[in-house]
Motif scaffolding. Structure first.
Motif, PDB file in Angstrom:
ATOM      1  N   GLU A  37       0.823  -1.213   0.000  1.00 29.06           N
ATOM      2  CA  GLU A  37       0.000   0.000   0.000  1.00 29.06           C
ATOM      3  C   GLU A  37       0.859   1.266   0.000  1.00 29.06           C
ATOM      4  N   GLY A  38       2.059   1.150  -0.498  1.00 31.10           N
ATOM      5  CA  GLY A  38       2.960   2.289  -0.524  1.00 31.10           C
ATOM      6  C   GLY A  38       3.832   2.332   0.713  1.00 31.10           C
ATOM      7  N   ILE A  39       4.784   3.228   0.670  1.00 29.10           N
ATOM      8  CA  ILE A  39       5.730   3.377   1.774  1.00 29.10           C
ATOM      9  C   ILE A  39       5.496   4.738   2.411  1.00 29.10           C
ATOM     10  N   LYS A  40       5.106   4.767   3.661  1.00 31.96           N
ATOM     11  CA  LYS A  40       4.855   6.011   4.355  1.00 31.96           C
ATOM     12  C   LYS A  40       6.174   6.654   4.767  1.00 31.96           C
ATOM     13  N   PRO A  41       6.196   7.976   4.879  1.00 38.33           N
ATOM     14  CA  PRO A  41       7.423   8.656   5.331  1.00 38.33           C
ATOM     15  C   PRO A  41       7.850   8.158   6.710  1.00 38.33           C
ATOM     16  N   GLY A  42       9.146   7.884   6.869  1.00 42.49           N
ATOM     17  CA  GLY A  42       9.680   7.423   8.153  1.00 42.49           C
ATOM     18  C   GLY A  42       9.531   5.937   8.388  1.00 42.49           C
ATOM     19  N   ALA A  43       8.973   5.193   7.423  1.00 34.66           N
ATOM     20  CA  ALA A  43       8.771   3.755   7.618  1.00 34.66           C
ATOM     21  C   ALA A  43      10.110   3.007   7.553  1.00 34.66           C
ATOM     22  N   ALA A  44      10.242   1.955   8.324  1.00 31.65           N
ATOM     23  CA  ALA A  44      11.450   1.112   8.320  1.00 31.65           C
ATOM     24  C   ALA A  44      11.134  -0.190   7.600  1.00 31.65           C
ATOM     25  N   LEU A  45      11.940  -0.522   6.598  1.00 29.88           N
ATOM     26  CA  LEU A  45      11.731  -1.735   5.822  1.00 29.88           C
ATOM     27  C   LEU A  45      12.628  -2.858   6.370  1.00 29.88           C
TER      28      LEU A  45
ATOM     29  N   PRO B 117      25.320  -6.567   2.593  1.00 35.37           N
ATOM     30  CA  PRO B 117      25.637  -5.433   3.464  1.00 35.37           C
ATOM     31  C   PRO B 117      25.791  -4.142   2.659  1.00 35.37           C
ATOM     32  N   GLY B 118      25.097  -3.106   3.090  1.00 35.08           N
ATOM     33  CA  GLY B 118      25.145  -1.819   2.387  1.00 35.08           C
ATOM     34  C   GLY B 118      24.247  -1.755   1.170  1.00 35.08           C
ATOM     35  N   GLY B 119      23.528  -2.837   0.862  1.00 34.18           N
ATOM     36  CA  GLY B 119      22.641  -2.829  -0.287  1.00 34.18           C
ATOM     37  C   GLY B 119      21.395  -1.980  -0.043  1.00 34.18           C
ATOM     38  N   LYS B 120      20.853  -1.416  -1.113  1.00 30.01           N
ATOM     39  CA  LYS B 120      19.657  -0.572  -1.032  1.00 30.01           C
ATOM     40  C   LYS B 120      18.478  -1.312  -1.607  1.00 30.01           C
ATOM     41  N   VAL B 121      17.488  -1.591  -0.735  1.00 32.80           N
ATOM     42  CA  VAL B 121      16.303  -2.273  -1.205  1.00 32.80           C
ATOM     43  C   VAL B 121      15.469  -1.367  -2.114  1.00 32.80           C
ATOM     44  N   MET B 122      15.606  -0.029  -1.944  1.00 34.00           N
ATOM     45  CA  MET B 122      14.905   0.919  -2.816  1.00 34.00           C
ATOM     46  C   MET B 122      15.842   2.082  -3.112  1.00 34.00           C
ATOM     47  N   GLU B 123      15.908   2.502  -4.385  1.00 34.50           N
ATOM     48  CA  GLU B 123      16.754   3.622  -4.770  1.00 34.50           C
ATOM     49  C   GLU B 123      16.158   4.308  -6.006  1.00 34.50           C
ATOM     50  N   PRO B 124      16.361   5.631  -6.125  1.00 39.10           N
ATOM     51  CA  PRO B 124      15.794   6.364  -7.275  1.00 39.10           C
ATOM     52  C   PRO B 124      16.432   5.940  -8.581  1.00 39.10           C
ATOM     53  N   LEU B 125      15.613   5.966  -9.635  1.00 41.48           N
ATOM     54  CA  LEU B 125      16.136   5.610 -10.954  1.00 41.48           C
ATOM     55  C   LEU B 125      16.983   6.733 -11.522  1.00 41.48           C
ATOM     56  N   THR B 126      16.516   7.964 -11.367  1.00 39.82           N
ATOM     57  CA  THR B 126      17.262   9.115 -11.879  1.00 39.82           C
ATOM     58  C   THR B 126      17.344  10.165 -10.791  1.00 39.82           C
ATOM     59  N   ALA B 127      18.397  10.881 -10.783  1.00 38.52           N
ATOM     60  CA  ALA B 127      18.572  11.980  -9.826  1.00 38.52           C
ATOM     61  C   ALA B 127      18.095  13.270 -10.482  1.00 38.52           C
ATOM     62  N   VAL B 128      17.066  13.917  -9.904  1.00 34.83           N
ATOM     63  CA  VAL B 128      16.501  15.154 -10.435  1.00 34.83           C
ATOM     64  C   VAL B 128      17.107  16.323  -9.684  1.00 34.83           C
ATOM     65  N   MET B 129      17.669  17.269 -10.416  1.00 33.55           N
ATOM     66  CA  MET B 129      18.264  18.452  -9.816  1.00 33.55           C
ATOM     67  C   MET B 129      17.700  19.689 -10.489  1.00 33.55           C
ATOM     68  N   ILE B 130      17.440  20.721  -9.690  1.00 28.60           N
ATOM     69  CA  ILE B 130      16.984  22.002 -10.248  1.00 28.60           C
ATOM     70  C   ILE B 130      18.223  22.848 -10.497  1.00 28.60           C
TER      71      ILE B 130
END
Length: 490
Positions: free
Chosen positions: A364-372, A380-393
């Motif tokens: 049902e989505g990931i709420k802010p502050g949730a621990a997976l 070790p050090g792996g990211k279960v979730m990471e952005p596909l692209t980095a958006v910068m202004i």
């Protein structure tokens, strides 16, 4: 005048409608700019190129600049104090005049107050800023002014008192804002004619005919009662007022084309009718044939003036032409920055569900502050979730937006300080004062030009039109202005 036979009714109608077509063709581009200006003034912007989910915010820089400038002109032109007065052309004869200059001023000020002239000035300035010309029509109207008289009858215990209402009417001046879409001046600049289209209710036409014997009552009685509705007129008026179009089929209307000027013979080019008034109904019926100008001042009832003049032009320029273009660019740039910020906050991410101890925890989505909770497959050090692209202004985006804002301020003759925004710390106080003085100097020049070409003419026509209808003004108005004896004399 020409010695040839006068033109027929059909020839007169054809000539006037040809003049209207000529004037309409000359103002086509100007009307397109007016539409853009009014759309921006009412916060309308074309977002058809946007995709679903993209920002569609609108900036109100142009509309607020119009309000700021309008307030400046109102204070400069028609302040609440003694801002004008009538003077006699012959100073030594002022006291021997039937109506003295200070009395002319007082009567005119009464009419200006009743006609809400201060608001009229603001509306005229708004029209000139968005539609290039301030177009006013000075006329008059009979309005109800009932009188209440105390009555009594009987004596002693049978004494009765009551207040009796007596119906009465009085004449008052009126200022009308004529829409640029409906106004057709001579495009050559020679002032041969001025034409106005209007769509009054049918009962207004019959009332005009009752008080003016020059109208052809038989033609008026034969006008269709089904109503004349112009869809283009309704939509363009709605664009300027910000209101929705309405269904007025229950109110029979008549299209009137009112002509003031000189009519030429289309064959010989000679003058057939000079300085006349003509009214055509529904582009087909001549309900008021050419008659000599009925107004004492012998001019048309229109006053027309621009704020930004262009040599040899009839329609000139609108001060908001360039700011409208800049406002549109600012809207696009602003929305791009907002879209970039939204993408950065809500960036698209990838999720490795096989590394989760319980994949249902993200169903049902990931709420802010949730621990997976991850399983042993996650290194070790792996990211279960990471952005596909980095958006910068990019910082350049803000620099471009600031440059656009500066260009808007320059074209709209305003500044951040006038808009209630504090200037940057690097800007010195002397620079702020110089900038404000430069803007005020330009406005003062515009105000003086407008005063000479518009306000002064409006005041002159107001007094001369009032003088023409003095016998229709209620006597008690004169008494209230000049006391009983002098009021009755006037």
């Amino acid at each position: 005048m020409s010695d040839s036979p006068k033109m027929t009714d059909k020839q007169i109608i054809d000539w006037i409608l040809s003049c209207r077509d000529e004037a309409e063709e000359a103002k086509t581009e100007r009307m397109g700019r007016n539409k853009d200006n009014y759309d921006m003034f009412h916060l309308r912007h074309d977002f058809s190129h946007k995709e679903e989910g993209q920002s569609q915010e609108i900036l109100s820089k142009q509309s607020m600049a119009v309000e700021q400038n309008k307030s400046f002109f109102q204070q400069a032109l028609a302040d609440l104090g003694e801002w004008w007065k009538a003077d006699s052309c012959y100073a030594d004869a002022a006291e021997s005049m039937i109506i003295r200059p200070h009395e002319i001023t007082k009567i005119s000020n009464y009419m200006l107050g009743r006609a809400l002239y201060f608001s009229h000035v603001g509306n005229s300035i708004e029209q000139a800023m968005l539609a290039s010309l301030a177009i006013s029509k000075i006329s008059g109207v009979m309005i109800p002014k009932p009188r209440f008289i105390s009555r009594k009858s009987g004596r002693g215990k049978s004494l009765k008192r009551w207040v009796e209402k007596i119906d009465n009417k009085t004449w008052e001046a009126r200022f009308s804002i004529v829409r640029a879409e409906n106004f057709y001046p001579d495009p050559s600049g020679k002032g041969l004619y001025e034409i106005e289209d209007s769509w009054p209710d049918f009962h207004e036409i019959t009332t005009m005919a009752e008080f003016d014997d020059d109208f052809d009552s038989s033609l008026i009685d034969g006008l269709p009662r089904g109503g004349v509705v112009d869809a283009e007129e309704d939509s363009s008026k709605a664009r300027e007022t910000g209101q929705n179009t309405t269904n007025s089929g229950h109110r029979p209307k008549v299209k009137l084309t009112e002509f003031w000027g000189t009519i030429l013979n289309p064959t010989s080019g000679a003058i057939e009718f000079e300085n006349v008034q003509v009214i055509i109904a529904n582009d087909s019926d001549l309900i008021l044939r050419p008659r000599p100008n009925p107004l004492w001042h012998q001019r048309s009832p229109y006053t027309v003036s621009p704020l930004m003049e262009v040599a040899n032009s009839v329609w000139h320029k609108a001060p908001m032409d360039a700011p409208t273009c800049h406002n549109r660019a600012l809207i696009e740039m602003y929305n791009l920055v907002v879209d970039a910020a939204m993408r950065q906050v809500h960036a698209t991410s990838q999720l490795r569900k096989d590394w989760l101890d319980n994949p249902a925890q993200v169903s049902e989505g990931i709420k802010p502050g949730a621990a997976l909770v991850v399983n042993s497959l996650c290194p070790p050090g792996g990211k279960v979730m990471e952005p596909l692209t980095a958006v910068m202004i990019p910082g350049e985006a803000f620099n471009v937006f600031n440059i656009m804002s500066q260009e808007f301020n320059a074209s709209a003759l305003t500044s951040d300080l006038r808009g209630g925004i504090m200037p940057s710390r690097e800007m010195k106080a002397t620079a702020i004062v110089e900038q404000s003085q430069a803007i005020t100097g330009v406005f003062q020049g515009m105000a003086k030009n407008y005063e000479a070409h518009q306000s002064q003419r409006e005041l002159e026509l107001t007094w001369m039109t009032t003088a023409q209808h003095c016998d229709q003004i209620d006597k008690e108005i004169f008494v209230s202005l000049f006391c009983k004896q002098r009021g009755e004399e006037l």
